[in-house]
Design an enzyme around this catalytic site. Structure first.
Site, short mmCIF file in Angstrom:
data_model
loop_
_atom_site.label_atom_id
_atom_site.label_comp_id
_atom_site.label_asym_id
_atom_site.label_seq_id
_atom_site.Cartn_x
_atom_site.Cartn_y
_atom_site.Cartn_z
N LYS A 35 2.55 8.41 -4.69
CA LYS A 35 3.12 9.48 -5.46
C LYS A 35 2.44 10.51 -5.58
O LYS A 35 1.22 10.93 -5.35
CB LYS A 35 2.97 9.05 -6.85
CG LYS A 35 3.65 9.51 -8.06
CD LYS A 35 3.67 8.83 -9.33
CE LYS A 35 4.56 9.51 -10.34
NZ LYS A 35 4.30 8.57 -11.58
N SER B 53 8.43 8.26 -14.15
CA SER B 53 8.31 9.62 -13.19
C SER B 53 8.22 9.32 -11.77
O SER B 53 7.87 10.17 -10.72
CB SER B 53 7.19 10.52 -13.84
OG SER B 53 6.04 9.53 -13.78
N SER C 238 6.60 4.91 -16.64
CA SER C 238 6.94 5.70 -15.26
C SER C 238 6.93 4.90 -14.27
O SER C 238 7.35 5.14 -13.08
CB SER C 238 6.14 7.07 -15.16
OG SER C 238 6.35 7.85 -15.93
#
Length: 456
Positions: free
Chosen positions: A76, A151, A175
């Site tokens: 990420k 996210s 997320s």
């Protein structure tokens, strides 16, 4: 045989160790898949193809050095990767290149995994819709007009489309779970401390955790075995070794089913899929009971702690995006009395849920209150005719769970009438990450929803 890019990570490991495929062959297959589908979904935002191929060649020339030897992985864009651009989804860091790796990057590399690139995220992970001013929006592989969630939306979309078999993510208010639900993959929010995070500013902050994402629970468990483990730099890092027996039976399991976590508005199709998940557990021999569960105390606690964290972490930055700036401003309004109230609410809720888990083994509930929404829409502002006051409110079904200090998994549970994925949330007692994964695996094997691939 299944195309290389859609094999499970577990199968990739077996083939690599048997020398039936090479790490270079596997990496080339994933790079070809990225070239084919990433322009449509915008999941991987920084690609390190040459570096990854060099690492794959080195893996082929050596003996296996860990459980993920030669397996591609994506990180990420919130986690630092030495020598690889890490923007945190913010224009303020558009050209930022860290000098060192985050601990989870280091652990995955030491286990033999090969980083292929970085996955998209909203600015500083702010929100459950993956869009930012640096790279734009990540689109849902099952309907490119829809959101991939967030996210960790880039990670989820990359997994769903076969660009990587494993990806890390993070979760404060959902997320890891929301994008898994939106993209028909699996994500685990571990018990805080199971995967250690190291911070110089908020070392005791337990609402935000790092965790694994994959296409199967078995792969998720494999990744967890590498990411987890004690580190003294994290003050609440768990010393107990992580181990999970996925094949242990779930017959006789005590399942509490909450369709709305105490009155939250839930989209009708999402509610129907979640209710069907409860019936699956009945067929598996579990004792399922619908419960009237009130987690509303979590709302104030979560918002106060979140706001305080944003002011602490990003309050000195100028030029923040609207969502991040709003959170910082909310944090500047937090008083000592607010923090005292949040601590009291969370403590009381923890003790009530401890008693709850004396009666039940797991809680089954919606991950998200809606299916994937239009990608141009900033956030969900209405559910079933109920107006929502801000961009956080639509994710209460996920962020209320974050307050419980409990592990929670999102597992594919079905689809809406228009083919949009819906996940179910399986929540366990604190520290029982292995139990949550066992239940998630049984559900996954009984349904097979996660095997349905997007057609791009």
């Amino acid at each position: 045989m299944t195309e290389l890019h859609y094999l499970t990570a577990t199968e990739m490991v077996r083939l690599l160790r048997a020398r039936e495929i090479s790490a270079v062959e596997l990496m080339r297959a994933h790079l070809a898949r990225i070239e084919q589908v990433n322009p449509a979904v915008n999941a991987i935002v920084t690609l390190v193809a040459e570096r990854a191929l060099e690492a794959a060649a080195a893996a082929d020339a050596s003996e296996p050095k860990g459980p993920l030897h030669g397996v591609p992985v994506a990180h990420k864009d919130l986690v630092d990767t030495a020598g690889v651009r890490t923007t945190y989804g913010s224009p303020l860091f558009a050209d930022h290149v860290p000098e060192s790796d985050d601990i989870l990057v280091e652990r995955l590399r030491n286990a033999g995994a090969i980083a292929i690139g970085k996955t998209n995220t909203p600015e500083f992970g702010t929100g459950s819709h993956t869009v930012n001013e640096v790279f734009g929006a990540t689109r849902n592989p099952y309907d490119l007009s829809r959101s991939a969630g967030g996210s960790s939306g880039g990670a989820a979309a990359a997994l769903a489309t076969g660009m990587v078999p494993l990806a890390d993510g993070s979760d404060m208010g959902g997320s890891l779970r929301n994008p898994a639900s939106f993209c028909n993959v699996v994500g685990l929010r571990p018990t805080p401390g199971r995967v250690p995070d190291i911070s110089d500013t908020a070392a005791w902050y337990t609402l935000a955790v790092s965790g694994p994402m994959a296409r199967t629970v078995e792969d998720l468990t494999l990744m967890m075995s590498v990411m987890s483990g004690f580190d003294p730099r994290s003050p609440y890092s768990i010393k107990e070794p992580f181990a999970a027996d996925l094949e242990a039976p779930v017959r006789g399991l005590r399942v509490a089913f909450s369709p709305d976590l105490g009155g939250l508005p839930v989209d009708h199709e999402t509610a129907a899929v979640t209710a069907s998940a409860a019936k699956v557990f009945e067929r598996l021999g579990a004792h399922v009971e619908q419960v009237d569960l009130d987690l509303s105390d979590a709302d104030d606690a979560f918002r106060i702690y979140r706001a305080w964290y944003y002011a602490l972490s990003f309050g000195e930055l100028n030029g923040l995006g609207a969502n991040t700036a709003w959170n910082v401003e909310q944090g500047r309004l937090v008083t000592g009395a607010d923090l005292a109230r949040a601590e009291k609410l969370r403590s009381g809720l923890y003790q009530r849920m401890a008693a709850f888990f004396d009666t039940y083994d797991v809680l089954v509930a919606p991950v998200s209150q809606v299916p994937p929404f239009p990608v141009e829409q900033p956030y969900v502002d209405e559910i079933n005719g109920v107006k929502l006051p801000d961009y956080l409110t639509w994710m209460r079904s996920a962020y209320w769970i974050s307050v419980l200090h409990a592990p929670a998994a999102s597992v594919p549970a079905g689809f809406t009438s228009t083919g949009l994925p819906v996940g179910v949330q399986i929540v366990g007692r604190p520290f029982d990450d292995a139990g949550v994964l066992r239940v998630a695996h049984a559900f996954e094997q009984a349904t097979g929803h996660g095997t349905r691939r997007p057609s791009l």
